[in-house]
Design a protein around this motif. Structure first.
Motif, PDB file in Angstrom:
ATOM      1  N   ASN A 176       0.830  -1.206   0.000  1.00 30.90           N
ATOM      2  CA  ASN A 176       0.000   0.000   0.000  1.00 30.90           C
ATOM      3  C   ASN A 176       0.867   1.260   0.000  1.00 30.90           C
ATOM      4  OD1 ASN A 176      -2.314  -1.691   0.316  1.00 30.90           O
ATOM      5  ND2 ASN A 176      -1.861  -1.824   2.487  1.00 30.90           N
ATOM      6  N   LEU A 177       1.846   1.289   0.902  1.00 27.60           N
ATOM      7  CA  LEU A 177       2.767   2.413   1.015  1.00 27.60           C
ATOM      8  C   LEU A 177       4.189   1.918   0.805  1.00 27.60           C
ATOM      9  CD1 LEU A 177       1.242   4.079   4.203  1.00 27.60           C
ATOM     10  CD2 LEU A 177       0.790   4.686   1.825  1.00 27.60           C
ATOM     11  N   LEU A 178       5.105   2.813   0.539  1.00 25.12           N
ATOM     12  CA  LEU A 178       6.485   2.411   0.270  1.00 25.12           C
ATOM     13  C   LEU A 178       7.121   1.712   1.463  1.00 25.12           C
ATOM     14  CD1 LEU A 178       7.945   5.385  -1.803  1.00 25.12           C
ATOM     15  CD2 LEU A 178       6.899   3.264  -2.594  1.00 25.12           C
ATOM     16  N   THR A 179       6.638   2.010   2.667  1.00 26.69           N
ATOM     17  CA  THR A 179       7.190   1.339   3.848  1.00 26.69           C
ATOM     18  C   THR A 179       6.904  -0.163   3.811  1.00 26.69           C
ATOM     19  OG1 THR A 179       5.175   2.044   4.987  1.00 26.69           O
ATOM     20  CG2 THR A 179       7.158   3.309   5.398  1.00 26.69           C
ATOM     21  N   ASP A 180       5.854  -0.578   3.104  1.00 26.22           N
ATOM     22  CA  ASP A 180       5.536  -2.003   2.995  1.00 26.22           C
ATOM     23  C   ASP A 180       6.583  -2.778   2.206  1.00 26.22           C
ATOM     24  OD1 ASP A 180       3.152  -1.731   4.404  1.00 26.22           O
ATOM     25  OD2 ASP A 180       2.010  -1.252   2.600  1.00 26.22           O
ATOM     26  N   LEU A 181       7.421  -2.069   1.464  1.00 21.89           N
ATOM     27  CA  LEU A 181       8.409  -2.738   0.614  1.00 21.89           C
ATOM     28  C   LEU A 181       9.448  -3.517   1.417  1.00 21.89           C
ATOM     29  CD1 LEU A 181       8.967   0.028  -2.084  1.00 21.89           C
ATOM     30  CD2 LEU A 181       7.734  -2.131  -2.365  1.00 21.89           C
ATOM     31  N   LYS A 182       9.489  -3.280   2.725  1.00 18.34           N
ATOM     32  CA  LYS A 182      10.426  -4.051   3.547  1.00 18.34           C
ATOM     33  C   LYS A 182      10.077  -5.537   3.531  1.00 18.34           C
ATOM     34  CE  LYS A 182       7.744  -2.804   7.640  1.00 18.34           C
ATOM     35  NZ  LYS A 182       7.735  -2.006   8.887  1.00 18.34           N
ATOM     36  N   ALA A 183       8.844  -5.867   3.117  1.00 17.22           N
ATOM     37  CA  ALA A 183       8.448  -7.273   2.996  1.00 17.22           C
ATOM     38  C   ALA A 183       9.315  -7.995   1.978  1.00 17.22           C
ATOM     39  CB  ALA A 183       6.981  -7.374   2.598  1.00 17.22           C
ATOM     40  N   LEU A 184       9.843  -7.249   1.003  1.00 19.60           N
ATOM     41  CA  LEU A 184      10.678  -7.863  -0.030  1.00 19.60           C
ATOM     42  C   LEU A 184      11.997  -8.376   0.531  1.00 19.60           C
ATOM     43  CD1 LEU A 184      10.069  -5.271  -2.892  1.00 19.60           C
ATOM     44  CD2 LEU A 184       9.034  -7.528  -2.641  1.00 19.60           C
ATOM     45  N   GLU A 185      12.338  -7.957   1.751  1.00 17.94           N
ATOM     46  CA  GLU A 185      13.571  -8.423   2.372  1.00 17.94           C
ATOM     47  C   GLU A 185      13.416  -9.818   2.969  1.00 17.94           C
ATOM     48  OE1 GLU A 185      14.518  -5.450   5.226  1.00 17.94           O
ATOM     49  OE2 GLU A 185      14.606  -3.810   3.753  1.00 17.94           O
ATOM     50  N   ILE A 186      12.162 -10.281   3.116  1.00 20.93           N
ATOM     51  CA  ILE A 186      11.925 -11.635   3.629  1.00 20.93           C
ATOM     52  C   ILE A 186      12.357 -12.631   2.556  1.00 20.93           C
ATOM     53  CG2 ILE A 186      10.167 -13.250   4.443  1.00 20.93           C
ATOM     54  CD1 ILE A 186       8.524 -10.848   5.363  1.00 20.93           C
ATOM     55  N   PRO A 187      13.217 -13.573   2.880  1.00 24.78           N
ATOM     56  CA  PRO A 187      13.796 -14.461   1.866  1.00 24.78           C
ATOM     57  C   PRO A 187      12.772 -15.205   1.010  1.00 24.78           C
ATOM     58  CG  PRO A 187      14.973 -14.697   3.945  1.00 24.78           C
ATOM     59  CD  PRO A 187      13.791 -13.833   4.220  1.00 24.78           C
ATOM     60  N   PHE A 188      11.691 -15.691   1.627  1.00 23.10           N
ATOM     61  CA  PHE A 188      10.746 -16.494   0.857  1.00 23.10           C
ATOM     62  C   PHE A 188       9.699 -15.657   0.115  1.00 23.10           C
ATOM     63  CE2 PHE A 188       8.970 -16.282   5.176  1.00 23.10           C
ATOM     64  CZ  PHE A 188       7.719 -15.747   4.913  1.00 23.10           C
ATOM     65  N   CYS A 189       9.682 -14.332   0.308  1.00 24.67           N
ATOM     66  CA  CYS A 189       8.705 -13.477  -0.383  1.00 24.67           C
ATOM     67  C   CYS A 189       9.107 -13.355  -1.852  1.00 24.67           C
ATOM     68  CB  CYS A 189       8.643 -12.105   0.275  1.00 24.67           C
ATOM     69  SG  CYS A 189       7.463 -10.978  -0.508  1.00 24.67           S
ATOM     70  N   ARG A 190       8.226 -13.813  -2.747  1.00 32.11           N
ATOM     71  CA  ARG A 190       8.537 -13.844  -4.174  1.00 32.11           C
ATOM     72  C   ARG A 190       8.431 -12.483  -4.845  1.00 32.11           C
ATOM     73  NH1 ARG A 190       7.937 -18.221  -7.217  1.00 32.11           N
ATOM     74  NH2 ARG A 190       8.895 -16.845  -8.774  1.00 32.11           N
ATOM     75  N   GLY A 191       7.812 -11.522  -4.172  1.00 34.36           N
ATOM     76  CA  GLY A 191       7.682 -10.200  -4.768  1.00 34.36           C
ATOM     77  C   GLY A 191       6.390  -9.521  -4.366  1.00 34.36           C
ATOM     78  N   ILE A 192       5.928  -8.619  -5.199  1.00 32.03           N
ATOM     79  CA  ILE A 192       4.712  -7.849  -4.947  1.00 32.03           C
ATOM     80  C   ILE A 192       3.570  -8.462  -5.749  1.00 32.03           C
ATOM     81  CG2 ILE A 192       3.616  -5.584  -5.129  1.00 32.03           C
ATOM     82  CD1 ILE A 192       6.455  -4.379  -5.087  1.00 32.03           C
ATOM     83  N   GLY A 193       2.617  -9.038  -5.051  1.00 28.04           N
ATOM     84  CA  GLY A 193       1.475  -9.634  -5.738  1.00 28.04           C
ATOM     85  C   GLY A 193       0.404  -8.625  -6.068  1.00 28.04           C
ATOM     86  N   LEU A 194       0.415  -7.489  -5.350  1.00 21.04           N
ATOM     87  CA  LEU A 194      -0.599  -6.456  -5.562  1.00 21.04           C
ATOM     88  C   LEU A 194      -0.092  -5.141  -4.975  1.00 21.04           C
ATOM     89  CD1 LEU A 194      -3.581  -5.665  -6.334  1.00 21.04           C
ATOM     90  CD2 LEU A 194      -4.189  -6.246  -3.989  1.00 21.04           C
ATOM     91  N   TYR A 195       0.264  -4.197  -5.842  1.00 22.70           N
ATOM     92  CA  TYR A 195       0.618  -2.862  -5.372  1.00 22.70           C
ATOM     93  C   TYR A 195      -0.559  -1.945  -5.652  1.00 22.70           C
ATOM     94  CZ  TYR A 195       2.765   1.774  -5.177  1.00 22.70           C
ATOM     95  OH  TYR A 195       3.031   3.085  -4.886  1.00 22.70           O
ATOM     96  N   ARG A 196      -1.207  -1.479  -4.581  1.00 25.58           N
ATOM     97  CA  ARG A 196      -2.373  -0.601  -4.704  1.00 25.58           C
ATOM     98  C   ARG A 196      -1.869   0.814  -5.001  1.00 25.58           C
ATOM     99  NH1 ARG A 196      -3.775  -3.926  -0.010  1.00 25.58           N
ATOM    100  NH2 ARG A 196      -5.572  -5.241  -0.502  1.00 25.58           N
ATOM    101  N   THR A 197      -1.776   1.152  -6.253  1.00 30.50           N
ATOM    102  CA  THR A 197      -1.112   2.395  -6.665  1.00 30.50           C
ATOM    103  C   THR A 197      -1.767   3.646  -6.097  1.00 30.50           C
ATOM    104  OG1 THR A 197      -2.406   2.344  -8.713  1.00 30.50           O
ATOM    105  CG2 THR A 197      -0.192   1.403  -8.782  1.00 30.50           C
ATOM    106  N   GLU A 198      -3.091   3.618  -5.893  1.00 31.30           N
ATOM    107  CA  GLU A 198      -3.779   4.836  -5.448  1.00 31.30           C
ATOM    108  C   GLU A 198      -3.431   5.222  -4.012  1.00 31.30           C
ATOM    109  OE1 GLU A 198      -6.312   1.374  -4.413  1.00 31.30           O
ATOM    110  OE2 GLU A 198      -5.345   2.053  -6.242  1.00 31.30           O
ATOM    111  N   PHE A 199      -2.934   4.284  -3.207  1.00 26.71           N
ATOM    112  CA  PHE A 199      -2.660   4.577  -1.808  1.00 26.71           C
ATOM    113  C   PHE A 199      -1.470   5.525  -1.628  1.00 26.71           C
ATOM    114  CE2 PHE A 199      -5.677   1.380  -0.882  1.00 26.71           C
ATOM    115  CZ  PHE A 199      -6.027   1.509   0.446  1.00 26.71           C
ATOM    116  N   SER A 200      -0.632   5.650  -2.625  1.00 26.28           N
ATOM    117  CA  SER A 200       0.511   6.552  -2.510  1.00 26.28           C
ATOM    118  C   SER A 200       0.114   8.007  -2.722  1.00 26.28           C
ATOM    119  CB  SER A 200       1.590   6.173  -3.532  1.00 26.28           C
ATOM    120  OG  SER A 200       2.178   4.946  -3.187  1.00 26.28           O
TER     121      SER A 200
END
Length: 713
Positions: free
Chosen positions: A420-444
Motif C-alpha cells: 500500500n505504502l512504500l514502507t511495505d516494501l520491507k516485505a521484499l527483504e523476507i527471503p521467501f517473499c517472491r515479490g509484490i502480488g498487488l501494489y495498490r497504486t492509489e494509496f501513494s
C-alpha cells in the motif's frame, strides 16, 4: 445544552452582539393590538349579541348579567367596546409574543463564548449532545469506575495499552469555545498561534515521512497552503483589528470556507471540510493555550466514530498507540491502511464510547477484538504478559523460517506481499517473499487534491521497481471510485458508488488519466519485468479495451523514443461474479489472474463490506462463494495461467487450507501476515487439505460450512 462559562471580559451581555429590537417591537406591538381589535369587533361582539338568545337565563350569573345589561347599549357602541377590549388583549398578547421571540434569540444575547458554541452548532449541524448518536438504544453504565469489557472486530492486529483521546473535531471545537478567553492583544496572539501551528505541522510532516512515505506526508500540504493563503488569514486579522472577539473572527472566516466546500458536489472536495476544521482547531488550541496533552494523540488509544484515510495518517503521525472506530468494515481501506502502518485497530459497535470523557485507561487487543476499559491491576499484568509472549512468538517464528515456502509434504507455495505504502516494501527483504502480488497504486496519493501527474507517479513507481529488483512486481491500476474518492474526478456523484463508475470503469471513462498512469508504470520498469493488473474486470470486452490502451501507451513511448518496459504481462483482478462463467475465455486472453476475495465476496453476496451493520451477511464461507472460487481456480488451471489469491482471507488459516486443497499455489497478503502464513503452510498436508476442501464444497448451507470451518480451526 446548557452553558455556564462566560468570557472574563463579559458583563452579562458585554461584547455580545446587540440587536436593535426597539422598532421591531413597536411595530409588532401595534399589529397585535390591531389584530386583537378586529377579533373583538367581528367575533367577540357578534358572540355577545346572540348570547342572551342562546342562554335566556335571568338569574345572578355574573357574565350573563353583564352581557344582558350591555345589550341595551347601542349596537355601534357595543362594537367599539369589544374592539377596544380586543385591542388591549392583543397588545398584551403581543408583549408576551415578543418575550418568546426574545427567548428564541437568546443565543445572540448570551456571552460571546456561549454564542460561539451555538453559532458553531448551527454552522456545521453539530449535535449539541457532543457527538451522541440520538438513535442508539444500547445502554451503558453512567460511570466507568469499574472494569468493563467490550467486544469488537479486529481490523489491524496488535496489542496496545494507553489512555483514550477522541478524534472528534466537533466535540473539541465546542470544548475549546467553552474555555474563557481574554481578548487583550488578540491580534498579536493570533499571529503567534498561526506561527506555532506552522511549526507543529512541519514536525508532523517530518514524522509522516519517517512513518510512511514522502507522499503520505502530503496530507499536511493543504493545511500549510491554507495558513499561507492571505485570503484566509488576512480577513481574520481585519476582524480582530476592528475589535471582534478573536474566536468569533476565526469562526466567521472559517464559515465562508465551509459554505464554499459544502456547495460542491464532488465528494473529495467535501472531504476538504475536514482539513479546514483540522487547521482551525489547531489554531484555536494554540490561541487559547489549551494543554496539548489533552488533545494530542501521542501514546493514546484514539476513539473515533469514523475515519478517512487521511485522518488515519494524521493520527499515526502523532504516534498514537491504537485506534477504536465505531463504524466501518474490517475489509475497508482504512483497515487496510492501518495494517500497512502497523497500528492496532478494532471496529466496535459501541457508540456510547463517544460519550465518555478523555483519559479512560484502555487495554486494546486488536488480535481478538477485546477492549478492556478501566482494567484492574490483575488485567494489566496479564495484558503485559500477553504483549511479551506475542513478541517472543513473532521472534521465534522468524528464526524458524527458511528461504522458501513449502507445505508439510514439500509442495512449493509462492507467497507475495500486498503493498500500500512504500514502507511495505520491507516485505521484499523476507527471503521467501517472491515479490509484490498487488501494489495498490492509489494509496501513494491518498490526499492529493488533483490526479497526480505522470511525473509524480513515475517518481513513486520507480522507487517500487528499484526496491523490487529481481522479484515479481505487480502494479494494480488505480482503483478509484466507490469508497475511495481520493481525487477530483469531475464526474457526477453516484447514487450507489460501489456499483458505479469505479476501478477499470473509471480508467476507461477517463482514458487521458489512464494513459498517464500506464506510461508512468512502463517508464519505471525499464530494467525489471513487471505486471499490470486491471481491477474489477467484468467482461472480456472490458479487458481487451483496457489492453488496447496499454498497447497504445507503449506505442506512444516508442514514437517519443522514451525508454520503457516491453513485453509487459497484463492480468485480470477477478472481483465480480460475471466472470465465473467466462473464466476459460478470460484466462486465455490474460497473462495471469488474481482473485480479489474482499470485493468478490461483496459482489457475490450483495453486501457492502464497509457497512458494519451488514457484517453478519459478509460470509466468505458461503457455499456459493466457495464453489465459485473453485470454478475460477479450475478454469485457470485448465488454460495453464497462474492465479493468486489476495484479500483478507488469503492469510486466514482455515481458508489457506481450503485454497491449497482446491489447487491454489500463489498467495498475496499484507506484509505483516507473511511470517505467520509461512508457518501455517509448513504444517499443511496437501492430501488432507484436498479432503477438507472436498467436504466443504459438498455443503449447501452457510451454517454447515461455518461449523466445518469452526471445527477445523
Amino acid at each position: 445544552m446548557q452553558h455556564h462559562l462566560m468570557a472574563p471580559n463579559d458583563k452579562k451581555t458585554n461584547n455580545a452582539p446587540q440587536f436593535k429590537w426597539a422598532k421591531i417591537f413597536k411595530i409588532e406591538f401595534l399589529l397585535h393590538g390591531i389584530a386583537g381589535g378586529l377579533v373583538g369587533y367581528f367575533i367577540l361582539h357578534p358572540a355577545a349579541m346572540i348570547t342572551p338568545y342562546l342562554f335566556p337565563y335571568k338569574g345572578t350569573f355574573p357574565f350573563l348579567q353583564i352581557i344582558q345589561a350591555s345589550f341595551s347599549v347601542k349596537h355601534l357602541d357595543m362594537g367599539t367596546y369589544f374592539a377596544a377590549l380586543g385591542f388591549f388583549i392583543g397588545m398584551a398578547q403581543g408583549l408576551y409574543a415578543h418575550k418568546l421571540i426574545d427567548l428564541r434569540h437568546v443565543a445572540e444575547r448570551l456571552s460571546t463564548t456561549q454564542a460561539l458554541i451555538l453559532a458553531y452548532n448551527r454552522l456545521w449541524g453539530y449535535d449539541p449532545d457532543l457527538g451522541r448518536d440520538r438513535n442508539y438504544k444500547k445502554q451503558w453504565p453512567e460511570s466507568f469506575q469499574s472494569e468493563q469489557m467490550l467486544k469488537g472486530k479486529p481490523a489491524s492486529p496488535g496489542l496496545a495499552r494507553g489512555l483514550t483521546a477522541y478524534y472528534n473535531q466537533d466535540k473539541n471545537f465546542v470544548l475549546l469555545f467553552q474555555k474563557p478567553f481574554d481578548n487583550t492583544n488578540a491580534l498579536l496572539r493570533f499571529e503567534q498561534a498561526v506561527k506555532q501551528t506552522v511549526t507543529q505541522l512541519n514536525a508532523l510532516q517530518e514524522q509522516a515521512r519517517r512513518k510512511s512515505t514522502v507522499d503520505a506526508a502530503s496530507i499536511f500540504d493543504a493545511h500549510q497552503a491554507m495558513l499561507a493563503d492571505k485570503a484566509f488569514v488576512k480577513p481574520i486579522k481585519n476582524l480582530i483589528r476592528q475589535g471582534e472577539y478573536a474566536p468569533r473572527a476565526i469562526l466567521t472566516v472559517t464559515s465562508q470556507y465551509i459554505d464554499r466546500f459544502t456547495k460542491i458536489k464532488n465528494p473529495y472536495i467535501r472531504e476538504k471540510i475536514q482539513d479546514v476544521k483540522d487547521i482551525v482547531l489547531r489554531i484555536m488550541r494554540n490561541l487559547m493555550d489549551s494543554n496539548p496533552e489533552q488533545t494530542g494523540f501521542s501514546g493514546r488509544i484514539v476513539i473515533a466514530k469514523e475515519l478517512l484515510p487521511s485522518d488515519l495518517l494524521k493520527i499515526c503521525a502523532e504516534d498514537a498507540k491504537g485506534i477504536i472506530i465505531i463504524q466501518g468494515g474490517i475489509t475497508g481501506h482504512v483497515s487496510i491502511l492501518a495494517r500497512s502502518l502497523q497500528i492496532p485497530l478494532v471496529i466496535a459497535d459501541s457508540p456510547y464510547l463517544l460519550d465518555q470523557p478523555d483519559g479512560l485507561n484502555v487495554l486494546l487487543d486488536a488480535i481478538t477484538g477485546d477492549i478492556c476499559v478501566n482494567p484492574t491491576d490483575r488485567a494489566i499484568s496479564s495484558f503485559e504478559e500477553k504483549i511479551r509472549l506475542s513478541s517472543l512468538e513473532i521472534e521465534s517464528i522468524g528464526k524458524g523460517l527458511s528461504g522458501s515456502c513449502r507445505t508439510k509434504d514439500g509442495t512449493p507455495i509462492d507467497l507475495m506481499g500486498n503493498i500500500n505504502l512504500l514502507t511495505d516494501l520491507k516485505a521484499l527483504e523476507i527471503p521467501f517473499c517472491r515479490g509484490i502480488g498487488l501494489y495498490r497504486t492509489e494509496f501513494s496519493f491518498l490526499d492529493h487534491s488533483t490526479f497526480p501527474s505522470e511525473e509524480a507517479q513515475y517518481a513513486i513507481y520507480k522507487k517500487v521497481a528499484e526496491r523490487g529488483a529481481g522479484k515479481i512486481i505487480t502494479f494494480r491500476t488505480m482503483d478509484l471510485g466507490g469508497d475511495k474518492c481520493f481525487f477530483r474526478s469531475g464526474s457526477s456523484e453516484d447514487m450507489n458508488p460501489l456499483l458505479g463508475i469505479k476501478s477499470i470503469r473509471f480508467s476507461l471513462r477517463h482514458q487521458d488519466l489512464f494513459v498517464q498512469q500506464i506510461r508512468a508504470i512502463l517508464r519505471a520498469c525499464i530494467n525489471d519485468p513487471c505486471r499490470i493488473l486491471l481491477p474489477m474486470i467484468s467482461s472480456i470486452d472490458e479487458f481487451l479495451a483496457a489492453k488496447r490502451v496499454i498497447l497504445q501507451s507503449e506505442q506512444q513511448l516508442v514514437e517519443e523514443k522514451i525508454p520503457h518496459a516491453t513485453d509487459v504481462l497484463v492480468g485480470v483482478l477477478i472481483e465480480t461474479p460475471s466472470v465465473v462463467d467466462i473464466i476459460d475465455e478470460l484466462a486465455m486472453a490474460a497473462d495471469f489472474l488474481s482473485l480479489g476475495t474482499n470485493d468478490f465476496v461483496q459482489y457475490m453476496l450483495a453486501v457492502d463490506r464497509t457497512n458494519a451493520e451488514l457484517a453478519d451477511y459478509y460470509v466468505p464461507f458461503h457455499p456459493s462463494v466457495l464453489r465459485s472460487i473453485k470454478r475460477i481456480v479450475d478454469g485457470a488451471g485448465r488454460i495453464g495461467k497462474p492465479l493468486s489469491i489476495c484479500g483478507d482471507i488469503a492469510s486466514e488459516p482455515d481458508y489457506i487450507v481450503f485454497f491449497i486443497g482446491i489447487g491454489v499455489r500463489q498467495f498475496s497478503m499484507e506484509p505483516a501476515r507473511l511470517l505467520r502464513a509461512q508457518k501455517i503452510i509448513s504444517e499443511i498436508d496437501v492430501n488432507d487439505a484436498e479432503k477438507t476442501a472436498g467436504t466443504l464444497l459438498k455443503q449447501s448451507k452457510v451454517i454447515e460450512t461455518r461449523d466445518l470451518f469452526t471445527r477445523n480451526g
